[in-house]
Each structure stands twice: as C-alpha cells, then as structure tokens.
Motif scaffolding. Structure first.
Motif, mmCIF file in Angstrom:
data_model
loop_
_atom_site.group_PDB
_atom_site.id
_atom_site.type_symbol
_atom_site.label_atom_id
_atom_site.label_comp_id
_atom_site.label_asym_id
_atom_site.label_seq_id
_atom_site.Cartn_x
_atom_site.Cartn_y
_atom_site.Cartn_z
ATOM 1 N N VAL A 68 -7.533 -0.139 -4.836
ATOM 2 C CA VAL A 68 -6.646 0.032 -5.988
ATOM 3 C C VAL A 68 -5.204 0.056 -5.504
ATOM 4 O O VAL A 68 -4.787 0.959 -4.776
ATOM 5 N N LEU A 69 -4.463 -0.971 -5.890
ATOM 6 C CA LEU A 69 -3.035 -0.986 -5.580
ATOM 7 C C LEU A 69 -2.339 -0.131 -6.623
ATOM 8 O O LEU A 69 -2.333 -0.449 -7.822
ATOM 9 N N ALA A 73 5.447 5.786 -6.666
ATOM 10 C CA ALA A 73 6.858 6.078 -6.947
ATOM 11 C C ALA A 73 7.488 4.755 -7.336
ATOM 12 O O ALA A 73 6.918 3.688 -7.096
ATOM 13 N N LEU A 74 8.628 4.802 -7.967
ATOM 14 C CA LEU A 74 9.255 3.578 -8.425
ATOM 15 C C LEU A 74 9.449 2.615 -7.243
ATOM 16 O O LEU A 74 10.158 2.929 -6.282
ATOM 17 N N GLY A 75 8.750 1.473 -7.311
ATOM 18 C CA GLY A 75 8.862 0.464 -6.263
ATOM 19 C C GLY A 75 7.990 0.714 -5.057
ATOM 20 O O GLY A 75 7.945 -0.111 -4.137
ATOM 21 N N ASN A 76 7.275 1.821 -5.015
ATOM 22 C CA ASN A 76 6.437 2.171 -3.853
ATOM 23 C C ASN A 76 4.976 2.004 -4.234
ATOM 24 O O ASN A 76 4.418 2.827 -4.960
ATOM 25 N N LYS A 77 4.365 0.920 -3.772
ATOM 26 C CA LYS A 77 2.965 0.637 -4.088
ATOM 27 C C LYS A 77 2.110 0.831 -2.842
ATOM 28 O O LYS A 77 2.465 0.358 -1.755
ATOM 29 N N GLN A 78 1.002 1.529 -3.002
ATOM 30 C CA GLN A 78 0.109 1.862 -1.896
ATOM 31 C C GLN A 78 -1.329 1.512 -2.265
ATOM 32 O O GLN A 78 -1.721 1.571 -3.447
ATOM 33 N N GLN A 79 -2.107 1.164 -1.230
ATOM 34 C CA GLN A 79 -3.540 0.886 -1.450
ATOM 35 C C GLN A 79 -4.318 2.195 -1.336
ATOM 36 O O GLN A 79 -4.152 2.939 -0.369
ATOM 37 N N ILE A 80 -5.160 2.451 -2.326
ATOM 38 C CA ILE A 80 -6.007 3.637 -2.327
ATOM 39 C C ILE A 80 -7.439 3.208 -2.581
ATOM 40 O O ILE A 80 -7.707 2.424 -3.506
ATOM 41 N N VAL A 81 -8.359 3.674 -1.756
ATOM 42 C CA VAL A 81 -9.778 3.401 -1.952
ATOM 43 C C VAL A 81 -10.325 4.438 -2.927
ATOM 44 O O VAL A 81 -10.153 5.647 -2.726
ATOM 45 N N CYS A 82 -10.980 3.963 -3.990
ATOM 46 C CA CYS A 82 -11.429 4.881 -5.047
ATOM 47 C C CYS A 82 -12.776 4.416 -5.590
ATOM 48 O O CYS A 82 -13.039 3.210 -5.686
ATOM 49 N N GLY A 83 -13.629 5.401 -5.988
ATOM 50 C CA GLY A 83 -14.935 5.103 -6.549
ATOM 51 C C GLY A 83 -15.029 5.323 -8.043
ATOM 52 O O GLY A 83 -16.127 5.290 -8.608
ATOM 53 N N GLY A 84 -13.909 5.523 -8.716
ATOM 54 C CA GLY A 84 -13.942 5.764 -10.155
ATOM 55 C C GLY A 84 -14.510 4.579 -10.918
ATOM 56 O O GLY A 84 -14.188 3.413 -10.625
ATOM 57 N N SER A 85 -15.327 4.872 -11.914
ATOM 58 C CA SER A 85 -15.994 3.794 -12.652
ATOM 59 C C SER A 85 -15.144 3.249 -13.795
ATOM 60 O O SER A 85 -15.529 2.266 -14.424
ATOM 61 N N ASN A 86 -14.032 3.885 -14.104
ATOM 62 C CA ASN A 86 -13.225 3.473 -15.254
ATOM 63 C C ASN A 86 -11.839 2.983 -14.852
ATOM 64 O O ASN A 86 -10.883 3.067 -15.624
ATOM 65 N N GLU A 114 -3.845 10.473 5.317
ATOM 66 C CA GLU A 114 -3.953 9.018 5.257
ATOM 67 C C GLU A 114 -5.054 8.584 6.211
ATOM 68 O O GLU A 114 -5.070 8.986 7.380
ATOM 69 N N THR A 115 -5.973 7.754 5.731
ATOM 70 C CA THR A 115 -7.148 7.445 6.533
ATOM 71 C C THR A 115 -7.653 6.054 6.202
ATOM 72 O O THR A 115 -7.042 5.308 5.413
ATOM 73 N N GLU A 116 -8.777 5.684 6.816
ATOM 74 C CA GLU A 116 -9.486 4.453 6.481
ATOM 75 C C GLU A 116 -10.845 4.804 5.916
ATOM 76 O O GLU A 116 -11.514 5.723 6.401
ATOM 77 N N ILE A 117 -11.261 4.096 4.872
ATOM 78 C CA ILE A 117 -12.575 4.281 4.268
ATOM 79 C C ILE A 117 -13.297 2.949 4.291
ATOM 80 O O ILE A 117 -12.848 1.981 3.669
ATOM 81 N N ARG A 118 -14.369 2.894 5.044
ATOM 82 C CA ARG A 118 -15.146 1.656 5.213
ATOM 83 C C ARG A 118 -14.257 0.499 5.683
ATOM 84 O O ARG A 118 -14.345 -0.625 5.188
ATOM 85 N N GLY A 119 -13.367 0.825 6.611
ATOM 86 C CA GLY A 119 -12.542 -0.221 7.210
ATOM 87 C C GLY A 119 -11.307 -0.599 6.437
ATOM 88 O O GLY A 119 -10.589 -1.534 6.828
ATOM 89 N N GLN A 120 -11.005 0.102 5.337
ATOM 90 C CA GLN A 120 -9.834 -0.204 4.532
ATOM 91 C C GLN A 120 -8.913 1.009 4.462
ATOM 92 O O GLN A 120 -9.366 2.131 4.269
ATOM 93 N N ALA A 121 -7.610 0.776 4.615
ATOM 94 C CA ALA A 121 -6.638 1.859 4.563
ATOM 95 C C ALA A 121 -6.610 2.475 3.172
ATOM 96 O O ALA A 121 -6.724 1.781 2.161
ATOM 97 N N SER A 122 -6.468 3.797 3.154
ATOM 98 C CA SER A 122 -6.409 4.509 1.879
ATOM 99 C C SER A 122 -5.301 5.549 1.951
ATOM 100 O O SER A 122 -5.335 6.457 2.779
ATOM 101 N N PHE A 123 -4.315 5.392 1.057
ATOM 102 C CA PHE A 123 -3.164 6.278 1.015
ATOM 103 C C PHE A 123 -3.400 7.327 -0.076
ATOM 104 O O PHE A 123 -3.074 7.113 -1.236
ATOM 105 N N GLY A 124 -4.019 8.456 0.313
ATOM 106 C CA GLY A 124 -4.241 9.527 -0.653
ATOM 107 C C GLY A 124 -5.492 9.305 -1.501
ATOM 108 O O GLY A 124 -6.464 8.684 -1.083
ATOM 109 N N MET A 125 -5.427 9.787 -2.736
ATOM 110 C CA MET A 125 -6.623 9.832 -3.574
ATOM 111 C C MET A 125 -6.240 9.788 -5.055
ATOM 112 O O MET A 125 -5.295 10.457 -5.492
ATOM 113 N N ILE A 126 -6.969 8.958 -5.825
ATOM 114 C CA ILE A 126 -6.834 8.966 -7.280
ATOM 115 C C ILE A 126 -7.834 9.993 -7.804
ATOM 116 O O ILE A 126 -9.035 9.890 -7.537
#
Length: 803
Positions: A68-69, A73-86, A114-126
C-alpha cells in the motif's frame, strides 16, 4: 456499578476550570469515587497520523497481504505492507509510524519499527480501530476507514488532533448501587456542582417540552399498558428518520463512554441513556403489527429472538412489549430482533418508560440476559425521567437523523408520583455527625444536590425537604439527608476520637470455643477447610437425595442458589466435583451453620461438621481413613463412641456406612457415598464422609481425661486370631466377647487379613485381649476365660481359631 465519563462531556453541563486530576480528587472525597482516570489518546502519540492510500498492489510473496503506497505527510509517500481486507485507493487511514506504540490486534502492546515483511519494505502500519484503543469498533481483518469519520482531515495531522481526542481524560467512576442517577453524565456533573467544582447547567430545571407532530399523518399509533404496577409509565411517539452513521462527535462520546456506535437512531438511544440515565428503545414502525404497543405479561410458552440473536422462552411472570400479534421486546431488558432498526428503516417508534425493578431483576436472572438498560431499570428509574429522555432523543434525532415527528406523543401512566418530603433538623444533623455546621451551610449543600427546602410548619429551626425525582429511589428517611450533608462536608474532615473505657469482654460461649478448637485440630491434622455459601442450588439438594421441603426457599434469590442449606453434604460434594483433580481436595472439611425450617418461625441454625476423604479406591481402606478422623476427634476430647449400622438413604453406601453414637445420643453419620450420588455430581473418584452434629456432641467433649485408679494387680494379655465369614462384622465379634467374660477389660483389633492363606469368603481377625481382676489372675483362670470366648465365637459365628 461503574461509569466511564469523558471529562469534556461532563463539562458540557459543568462550567469548571479544574484540572482532571483535581476534579477526580475532589469528587472522590464526597463519595463519588474515581477509581481510575486515563487519557483517550494513549495509543495516539505524535507518531500516529492521518494517512491517505494512493495505490494498492498485491504482495508478490503473500496472497493475503498488500503493498500500500500511503501518503503519511504532504508529499511524503511510503510503502506499507498491510493485510486489511477493505483497502482502497483514496481512503483516509490511521498510520502508525516507526517508533509508535500500538495495541497489536487489540491485545499486546508493540512498538513499531521500519522493517521488511516477506521481502518487502514496510514503513509503519495501517491500523485497525482496536489497535489504537477503539476495541468497540473492531471489524475483523478490516482497517479503520476514516473517510466516513473525518473526511476533511489533512494528511499528516496527528490522529488524536484530527479525532478531537488530544488531552481528553476519561474517568472510571464507581457508583453505589442505590444511586442510578449517578450513572449518567448529568448526574456526575450535579455531584461535581455539589462539591463546588463549578456552575451546573441543569437540564431538569424546567419541565420538558414534548415534541409536536410536524404534520398531519394517517399513521396509526396507540399504547396500552395492562399492568401499571410493573410499568408505571410508558411514553412513545413515531418519527420518520433517515438511518445512517452518526457524526463523529456522537460516535466519539459513545466510544469514550464504553458504548459501540451502531447507527444514528440506535446511537441516540444510547447517548440519552448515558447522558440522562434514561434507557430508551426504538422499534421499526413498519414491523409493529397494527401500530399498537401493548405492555403485558407474557403468555406461557411465548418465545422471542432478542437483539443478541438468541431465542428465549418466556413465562407468564415476565413483562413484555408486544404488538397486536406477538412480543417485540422483553420489557426493560432487551428488544427483539424482528422489530429492530436497520439501514432500511424509515419510520420508528421511540419508547421511553419505567418498569418495576423487581420484575426486571427476576426476568433477566431467569433468562440469564443482561443489558445496559436492564442495569439501570433494576436499580430504579423515576417515572418523571422518561419525558426528559424522550424530548432529548427527539431533539437529537431531528439534528442527526432528519427526524420528523409524525404522531402526537402518547403518555400512559398510573398515579402521578408525589415527591417524598422529610424534615431536616440542623441540630440533630450536627449531633449525628459530630460537627457544628451552620444552618446555611447545611441547606446550601442540599440545595446544590437538587433538594427543595422550605420552613417546616409547626417546628422551630427545622426545614421541610422535598426530594428531587432523580433521588426518589435512595432517599428514604431524614437520616439519608444527614448522610448527604456528611459526605459533602467530607468524611476526611470529620473529627477522629479514640474510644475510651474498658475493653469489652466476650461472654464465654462453649460451643463457639469447641468449634474453633475442632477447626484447628483438623487443620493441624492436614485437612483443608472450605468456606461455602449458605445458599445452595436446589438441584444439588435433590441430587444428594434430599427433598425440597427440607430446605427454606428464598423469596428473592439473586442466583440459582435459591434455598438455604439444611445440610452441608451437597455443598461438599459440589466442591469435590469442581476440584476433583486438585491435590488438596482429597481431604476437606467444613464447620458451619445449617438452616432447618420451622413452621411459622425463623429457621433453626445448627452447627454441623462435615469431613471428606477422596481416594481412587473404595472399600475398607477408604472407610478406615474417614474413621481415623472420627478417632482423632474423639481421642482428643476423650469421648467413647459406638458405630451402628446405618440403613437406607440415597446419600451413603448401604453396606459401608454407620451412625455415630455417644451413649444413647446419635451425634453423626460416617460412611462411603452411594455410587448413584457420585454419578449425580459427576465425581469419578470414591468419597467417604463424616458428618457430626456439633451441638449434640459438645456436651460429651472433655478437655481433660477422666481419671480411673489403676488396678493394684497386674493384667494378663493374650492374643487371639480367628477365621470368620466375610459378612461377619468385627463390632459384633467384639460385643460378643465382652458380654461373655467379666474378666475381659479390653479388646483391640490389630490385624485384618485376607490372602493366600485364608480361604475365599473368609477373613482373619487378630485381637489383643486384656484380662484383669481384684486379684492376681492365674494362667489357669485366664485359660478358662479364653476357652469360653472361643466356644462363644464358634457357636455364634462359626469361627475357627488360627494357630
């Protein structure tokens, strides 16, 4: 009872500048105890912000995860790995940044990194709602979609600020059970006003203004109350509404007060319950047959599916709300599923009522069904409060649900309530609390609580005090007015005076002393004492083989334990069944009162002792173990006892039980529990019990032994071993020998043997025999006695002497 009260909601009715800490301290001192206070934003520090989902892509290495991209913050986009169904692009979400503290799945506190989940970077948590403190909004594997809650929030704003939670304090306040008025925000604000913490905005200061129908309508609506004793007042009206989610300000208050938002219509009823202390209910008008609300007793066998999804069978002593054909709610307890408000509802019946507390209590206990409304109703809700609650609910429905009143308010009530009035005598108040308070101080205290005072006719320095309707359940006499003054003055401020004079001496109570000694004796011998309730479940009494007529029934039982126990046996067996695998349960005892019914009088309270032994094996070893307890007790108090065969009764094994006698007084029962009784209680191991009637035994207890002058001549000792049939009882053998020989002073069994050297169906008994006389016995004289004993045993029991 406890209430969660957000400070900001209290301050809507209390103009105060006190800090939360000072507020909690002051209201606690007047008896309105704040057990705990906490911040609403505990999981919403600066590292939890409003984010916006920009893109959602599959995770290359996990089917249930997404990349999930997210704009954090304004202009600051990060990749987050998430399992939410919605997850959807464009959603506003709660983003916990690295170093944020969250409640992982609503349970364990975790600090993110900040970590990797299944080989993908994840910045925090949704986050899901329960992961940032809103367990009531838990929705399985879905993240919290903030788009419907705060659609105009700016990305990157701290979530606590966006949700208007920053600095919010919630009080967890304990309220005594006789003060249902304190289970409301208005009630809490009034208590704070009485403690002089601010100015109070009283919504009950004026009579409520009943809503009028907005237009002419053809809708049929009527209310009928068949039993006005059980339902003193029932009010209702019909409104057109638009069902949808509540605005965040209402959801926020409900969540902070411990309620779960459902939809705007249901939320209004919960909001008014929390704010005013008046339970409300709404029905879907189109699901009410005939547009009729009928408050009546349930018919035998009627059933209803309640809002919890469970089906309940009703009885004629239960009050229900019905339409023209069926029950639609269990009065004061819970509504029915079939008439509940849904997203498709367009027209509702709004109910505000009061019900008899005892009826509510007996109904919910019989059905084992509780609700927030039931808790208030069983404490007592004034018949004056429904009008305020109804008016407030209509106001809120018009505000957030496009509510439109389409029928006139129906109000069915019995006799109008007359306010209670008591006399306040300030001098008597001062005498009772030990402090000299000015009259003006006393009257001011009561006035701030809502009491109305006027000079008492015919009395000097006395006031007539009218009790406000919200206190008509707990103020019962003028002494209660004194208590109100004392608590507002502050119990901590009352003078302390040490008692003077001689320490009172307890009058001797021999029975009580013996009871304590017996408890100490058994505890010292390794037995564990149990403390059980004097009330028992009547089904346990029946399982133990006793009739219900043997017990005194309680008129208003609070649980299934509805009779006073006439015996300790069922309680002991239930305790053993519940603790069978616990090592200490193998040896238990209880010494407590039993309650024996008496015609036209209070029950006889009698002290009984019960001792249990539980083993894997049955038979003689088990019996000897419990008999050892009896011997320990009787040896300690120098009591000679006798066992007699115990016949009949479901409680004990017919061949392994006996009654205990001291002289010609029966003092108890000893034996192994009947196998059928074992089965009734679900006990797999074998149990033996000793029951002692302590008052019957007590006169025979001696703390010192009785002295008998020893013989001047020596005793002669012989041993005798005989074979007898298995059915022969040792007690009969001993009695027979002692009746034959006048020289025989004592018989002591020292060996009981069954084995390879004893024929099947036989047993070997070996005894020590003591002979004595007022002279020195010769061997020949003892031989004569031995021959007589052998002949008697041979003739009576077909005994064979073993060499």
């Amino acid at each position: 009872m406890n209430i969660l009260a957000p400070y900001s909601w209290i301050k809507e009715y209390l103009q105060t500048e006190f800090t939360p800490e000072d507020y909690a301290r002051q209201v606690t001192l007047i008896g309105n105890e704040v057990e705990k206070s906490f911040r609403a934003d505990v999981f919403m520090g600066s590292r939890v912000v409003v984010g916006k989902i920009c893109e959602v892509h599959p995770h290359p290495n996990a089917d249930k995860l997404r990349l999930v991209l997210t704009e954090v913050a304004l202009g600051n986009k990060q990749q987050i790995v998430c399992g939410g169904s919605n997850l959807e692009a464009g959603q506003l979400v709660a983003v916990a940044m690295p170093d944020a503290l969250v409640s992982w799945h609503g349970t364990e506190e975790v600090q993110l990194k900040e970590t990797e989940i299944r080989g993908q970077a994840s910045f925090g948590m949704i986050c899901a709602a329960e992961e940032i403190g809103f367990a009531k909004l838990s929705s399985g594997d879905q993240i919290w979609d903030l788009s419907q809650v705060i659609p105009n929030a700016v990305v990157g704003t701290p979530l606590a600020q966006a949700l208007d939670l920053a600095g919010e304090t919630i009080f967890n306040i304990e309220q005594t059970t006789n003060r249902p008025d304190g289970m409301s925000i208005v009630g809490q604000a009034r208590e704070a006003y009485a403690a002089m913490l601010g100015e109070f905005v009283d919504p009950f200061a004026k009579a409520p203004v009943m809503p009028l129908a907005d237009a002419e309508t053809q809708d049929v609506f009527s209310i009928r109350v068949d039993d006005q004793k059980l339902c003193p007042r029932y009010m209702g009206t019909v409104l057109e509404v638009r069902v949808g989610p509540s605005p965040w300000w209402m959801q926020r208050r409900l969540l902070l007060a411990g309620a779960k938002p459902i939809n705007n219509v249901v939320d209004v009823t919960n909001y008014v319950r929390l704010e005013y202390g008046q339970p409300l209910h709404t029905f879907d008008y189109l699901k009410i047959a005939g547009g009729s609300i009928i408050v009546r007793k349930a018919e035998e066998g009627e059933t209803i599916v309640a809002l919890d999804g469970e089906s309940y069978t009703l009885t004629p002593d239960m009050l229900v709300i019905a339409d023209a054909t069926k029950p639609v709610a269990i009065a004061g307890v819970m509504g029915g599923m079939g008439s509940g408000v849904t997203a498709k509802t367009t027209k509702i019946i709004l109910e505000a009522a009061t019900f008899d507390p005892l009826s509510i209590r007996s109904t919910w206990r019989a059905l084992n069904l509780q609700s927030d409304s039931q808790i208030l109703y069983e404490k007592g809700v004034s018949a004056e409060l429904p009008a305020y609650g109804l008016a407030r609910a209509v106001e809120l429905l018009q505000q957030i649900a496009e509510g439109k009143v389409v029928t006139q308010v129906q109000d069915v009530r019995g006799q109008s309530s007359v306010p209670k009035t008591f006399i306040l005598r300030p001098e008597r108040v001062n005498a009772l609390i030990g402090v000299a308070l000015d009259v003006e101080v006393q009257t001011s205290m009561l006035t701030r609580l809502g009491f109305a005072l006027s000079e008492a006719a015919g009395e000097v320095n006395a006031f007539s005090v009218r009790v406000p309707f919200w206190r008509d359940m707990d103020i019962e006499s003028d002494v209660d007015l004194t208590e109100e003054i004392a608590r507002l003055y502050g119990y901590a401020n009352l003078p302390s005076t040490l008692p003077v004079g001689a320490i009172p001496r307890r009058e001797p109570d021999t029975l009580l002393d013996r009871e304590q000694e017996i408890k100490d004796l058994l505890a010292g011998a390794g037995w564990t004492e149990i403390y059980a309730n004097s009330f028992i479940d009547p089904t346990d009494l029946v399982k133990a083989g006793f009739g219900l007529d043997a017990a005194l029934a309680i008129e208003n039982p609070l649980t299934e334990e509805s009779v006073m126990r006439p015996t300790l046996l069922p309680t002991m067996l239930r305790t053993l069944a519940q603790n069978e695998l616990h090592p200490t349960a193998e040896r238990l005892f209880e010494l407590q009162r039993v309650y024996l019914p008496r015609e036209g009088d209070l029950p006889e309270e009698r002290s009984m002792l019960i001792v249990s032994v539980m083993m894997d094996c049955a038979g003689e070893h088990l019996f000897r173990s419990i008999k050892g307890v009896l011997e320990t007790l009787c040896d300690h108090y120098h009591v000679a006892y006798e066992l007699k065969r115990e016949e009949g009764g479901k409680q004990y094994h017919p061949g392994r039980s006996a009654s205990v006698w001291v002289g010609n007084v029966r003092v108890g029962t000893i034996g192994e529990i009947h196998p059928l009784t074992h089965r009734e209680f679900g006990i797999d191991r074998h149990v033996a019990l000793l029951e002692i009637d302590v008052p019957a035994l007590e006169p025979h207890l001696k703390l010192t032994p009785t002295y008998s002058e020893p013989s001047l001549f020596p005793s002669v000792y012989r041993d005798l071993a005989i074979l007898v049939d298995e059915a022969v009882e040792y007690g009969d053998v001993q009695e027979s020998m002692q009746s034959v020989s006048s020289l025989l002073q004592d018989v002591e069994l020292f060996d009981l043997y069954r084995g390879t050297q004893v024929p099947i169906g036989k047993k070997s008994l070996a005894v020590h025999l003591e002979f004595s006389a007022n002279k020195t016995l010769t061997s020949e004289e003892v031989d004569v006695e031995m021959k007589r004993l052998v002949e008697t045993l041979t003739n009576q029991f077909n005994a064979i002497v073993r060499e």
